[in-house]
Every structure is written in structure tokens, then in C-alpha cells.
Write a protein that holds these residues in place. Structure first.
Motif, PDB file in Angstrom:
ATOM      1  N   ALA A  42       0.867  -1.253   0.029  1.00  0.00           N
ATOM      2  CA  ALA A  42       0.067  -0.214  -0.100  1.00  0.00           C
ATOM      3  C   ALA A  42       0.770   1.396  -0.017  1.00  0.00           C
ATOM      4  O   ALA A  42       0.708   2.366  -0.654  1.00  0.00           O
ATOM      5  CB  ALA A  42      -0.970   0.099   1.311  1.00  0.00           C
ATOM      6  N   VAL A  43       2.079   1.177   0.611  1.00  0.00           N
ATOM      7  CA  VAL A  43       2.976   2.460   0.668  1.00  0.00           C
ATOM      8  C   VAL A  43       3.668   2.681  -0.673  1.00  0.00           C
ATOM      9  O   VAL A  43       3.558   3.843  -1.124  1.00  0.00           O
ATOM     10  CB  VAL A  43       3.877   2.332   1.869  1.00  0.00           C
ATOM     11  CG1 VAL A  43       4.986   3.218   1.890  1.00  0.00           C
ATOM     12  CG2 VAL A  43       3.286   2.313   3.394  1.00  0.00           C
ATOM     13  N   PRO A  60      -5.472   2.065  -8.402  1.00  0.00           N
ATOM     14  CA  PRO A  60      -6.122   1.860  -7.086  1.00  0.00           C
ATOM     15  C   PRO A  60      -5.500   1.175  -6.167  1.00  0.00           C
ATOM     16  O   PRO A  60      -4.940  -0.127  -6.291  1.00  0.00           O
ATOM     17  CB  PRO A  60      -7.398   1.224  -7.606  1.00  0.00           C
ATOM     18  CG  PRO A  60      -7.142   0.546  -8.869  1.00  0.00           C
ATOM     19  CD  PRO A  60      -6.188   1.007  -9.584  1.00  0.00           C
ATOM     20  N   ILE A  61      -5.723   1.333  -4.986  1.00  0.00           N
ATOM     21  CA  ILE A  61      -4.982   0.874  -3.710  1.00  0.00           C
ATOM     22  C   ILE A  61      -6.246  -0.270  -3.287  1.00  0.00           C
ATOM     23  O   ILE A  61      -7.053   0.181  -2.554  1.00  0.00           O
ATOM     24  CB  ILE A  61      -4.457   1.601  -2.712  1.00  0.00           C
ATOM     25  CG1 ILE A  61      -3.355   2.471  -3.307  1.00  0.00           C
ATOM     26  CG2 ILE A  61      -3.992   0.874  -1.449  1.00  0.00           C
ATOM     27  CD1 ILE A  61      -2.765   3.528  -2.385  1.00  0.00           C
ATOM     28  N   ASN A  62      -5.996  -1.484  -3.410  1.00  0.00           N
ATOM     29  CA  ASN A  62      -6.957  -2.479  -2.989  1.00  0.00           C
ATOM     30  C   ASN A  62      -6.100  -3.660  -2.591  1.00  0.00           C
ATOM     31  O   ASN A  62      -4.986  -3.584  -2.430  1.00  0.00           O
ATOM     32  CB  ASN A  62      -7.960  -2.792  -3.651  1.00  0.00           C
ATOM     33  CG  ASN A  62      -7.492  -3.219  -5.016  1.00  0.00           C
ATOM     34  OD1 ASN A  62      -6.637  -4.334  -5.074  1.00  0.00           O
ATOM     35  ND2 ASN A  62      -8.146  -2.772  -6.185  1.00  0.00           N
ATOM     36  N   PRO A  63      -6.875  -4.713  -1.663  1.00  0.00           N
ATOM     37  CA  PRO A  63      -5.877  -5.729  -0.997  1.00  0.00           C
ATOM     38  C   PRO A  63      -5.230  -6.435  -2.148  1.00  0.00           C
ATOM     39  O   PRO A  63      -3.958  -6.730  -1.834  1.00  0.00           O
ATOM     40  CB  PRO A  63      -7.004  -6.561  -0.527  1.00  0.00           C
ATOM     41  CG  PRO A  63      -8.063  -5.653   0.001  1.00  0.00           C
ATOM     42  CD  PRO A  63      -8.119  -4.664  -1.188  1.00  0.00           C
ATOM     43  N   LEU A  67      -1.245  -6.593  -2.105  1.00  0.00           N
ATOM     44  CA  LEU A  67      -0.454  -7.686  -1.914  1.00  0.00           C
ATOM     45  C   LEU A  67       0.373  -8.105  -3.065  1.00  0.00           C
ATOM     46  O   LEU A  67       1.452  -8.666  -2.779  1.00  0.00           O
ATOM     47  CB  LEU A  67      -1.515  -8.947  -1.757  1.00  0.00           C
ATOM     48  CG  LEU A  67      -1.153 -10.359  -1.333  1.00  0.00           C
ATOM     49  CD1 LEU A  67      -0.477  -9.909   0.128  1.00  0.00           C
ATOM     50  CD2 LEU A  67      -2.201 -11.185  -1.036  1.00  0.00           C
ATOM     51  N   VAL A  68      -0.076  -7.820  -4.321  1.00  0.00           N
ATOM     52  CA  VAL A  68       0.986  -8.213  -5.437  1.00  0.00           C
ATOM     53  C   VAL A  68       2.021  -7.214  -5.341  1.00  0.00           C
ATOM     54  O   VAL A  68       3.378  -7.874  -5.271  1.00  0.00           O
ATOM     55  CB  VAL A  68       0.078  -7.851  -6.726  1.00  0.00           C
ATOM     56  CG1 VAL A  68       1.106  -7.695  -7.972  1.00  0.00           C
ATOM     57  CG2 VAL A  68      -0.927  -8.898  -7.008  1.00  0.00           C
ATOM     58  N   THR A  69       1.979  -6.016  -5.015  1.00  0.00           N
ATOM     59  CA  THR A  69       3.034  -5.026  -4.877  1.00  0.00           C
ATOM     60  C   THR A  69       3.788  -5.347  -3.651  1.00  0.00           C
ATOM     61  O   THR A  69       5.308  -5.384  -3.558  1.00  0.00           O
ATOM     62  CB  THR A  69       2.711  -3.526  -4.775  1.00  0.00           C
ATOM     63  OG1 THR A  69       1.839  -3.386  -5.885  1.00  0.00           O
ATOM     64  CG2 THR A  69       3.555  -2.680  -4.831  1.00  0.00           C
ATOM     65  N   GLY A  70       3.258  -5.809  -2.661  1.00  0.00           N
ATOM     66  CA  GLY A  70       4.117  -5.992  -1.543  1.00  0.00           C
ATOM     67  C   GLY A  70       4.706  -7.338  -1.467  1.00  0.00           C
ATOM     68  O   GLY A  70       5.991  -7.437  -0.769  1.00  0.00           O
ATOM     69  N   GLY A  76       6.405  -6.084  -9.031  1.00  0.00           N
ATOM     70  CA  GLY A  76       5.283  -6.231  -8.837  1.00  0.00           C
ATOM     71  C   GLY A  76       4.547  -4.717  -9.261  1.00  0.00           C
ATOM     72  O   GLY A  76       3.214  -4.714  -9.927  1.00  0.00           O
ATOM     73  N   LEU A  77       4.981  -3.684  -8.704  1.00  0.00           N
ATOM     74  CA  LEU A  77       4.661  -2.633  -8.959  1.00  0.00           C
ATOM     75  C   LEU A  77       4.724  -2.060 -10.666  1.00  0.00           C
ATOM     76  O   LEU A  77       3.910  -1.752 -11.281  1.00  0.00           O
ATOM     77  CB  LEU A  77       5.443  -1.512  -8.373  1.00  0.00           C
ATOM     78  CG  LEU A  77       4.864  -0.088  -8.463  1.00  0.00           C
ATOM     79  CD1 LEU A  77       3.343   0.222  -8.129  1.00  0.00           C
ATOM     80  CD2 LEU A  77       5.593   0.951  -7.720  1.00  0.00           C
ATOM     81  N   ALA A  78       5.773  -2.418 -11.220  1.00  0.00           N
ATOM     82  CA  ALA A  78       6.134  -2.560 -12.815  1.00  0.00           C
ATOM     83  C   ALA A  78       5.144  -3.270 -13.506  1.00  0.00           C
ATOM     84  O   ALA A  78       4.462  -2.868 -14.394  1.00  0.00           O
ATOM     85  CB  ALA A  78       7.433  -2.921 -12.988  1.00  0.00           C
TER      86      ALA A  78
END
Length: 88
Positions: A42-43, A60-63, A67-70, A76-78
């Protein structure tokens, strides 16, 4: 601070302590690690959206996205950015 923020900080601190301890109760540790990954994701998404506001870009920031980005961090962000730009 409101009582909601204080409770949230206490719960987050408790989850960090549980995740960092080497207790025999593994499911609680996994829940704590998963919660930490969600927060990290989320951060990262928040900062990506902060920079993306300059180009009118928003993820959008959702679970699921958190979770993918975390779990995958910057790759994951890319991947989420690529999916948002080319597929959606």
C-alpha cells in the motif's frame, strides 16, 4: 489522534512483534507477515500514485494490488503499471 488511529497503530505494532518473534504458533506469524506485505504494498502504491498524479495516472489501492506489490515489490509495481497502461 482519534481512538481509531491509536487502535490501528497498536494492532499494527502487535502484528510486527508477532511476525518478528520466533514463536511456535506459525499461523499467527504468517498472518503478521501477510499484513506487513499488505502495508508495504500500500505504501509503494501510494508513492506510485503520488508520482503518477503528475501524469494523470492512478492505480487503485485495494487488497489485491497491495498484496501483489507487497510480495513482488518493484517488479510487482512495474507489472501493475504495465497492465494498467497496455491492457486496460
Amino acid at each position: 489522534m482519534t481512538s481509531g488511529w491509536i487502535i490501528a497503530l497498536l494492532v499494527a505494532g502487535l502484528l510486527v512483534v508477532i511476525a518478528a518473534s520466533k514463536s511456535a504458533w506459525k499461523p499467527i506469524r504468517w498472518i503478521g507477515l501477510g499484513a506487513m506485505q499488505l502495508v508495504i504494498g500500500a505504501v509503494l502504491l501510494f508513492f506510485a500514485n503520488l508520482i503518477g498524479d503528475l501524469a494523470d495516472f492512478h492505480i487503485p489501492i485495494n487488497p489485491v494490488t497491495a498484496l501483489v506489490t507487497g510480495l513482488l515489490r518493484l517488479p510487482g509495481l512495474a507489472a501493475l503499471i504495465i497492465i494498467k497502461m497496455w491492457l486496460l
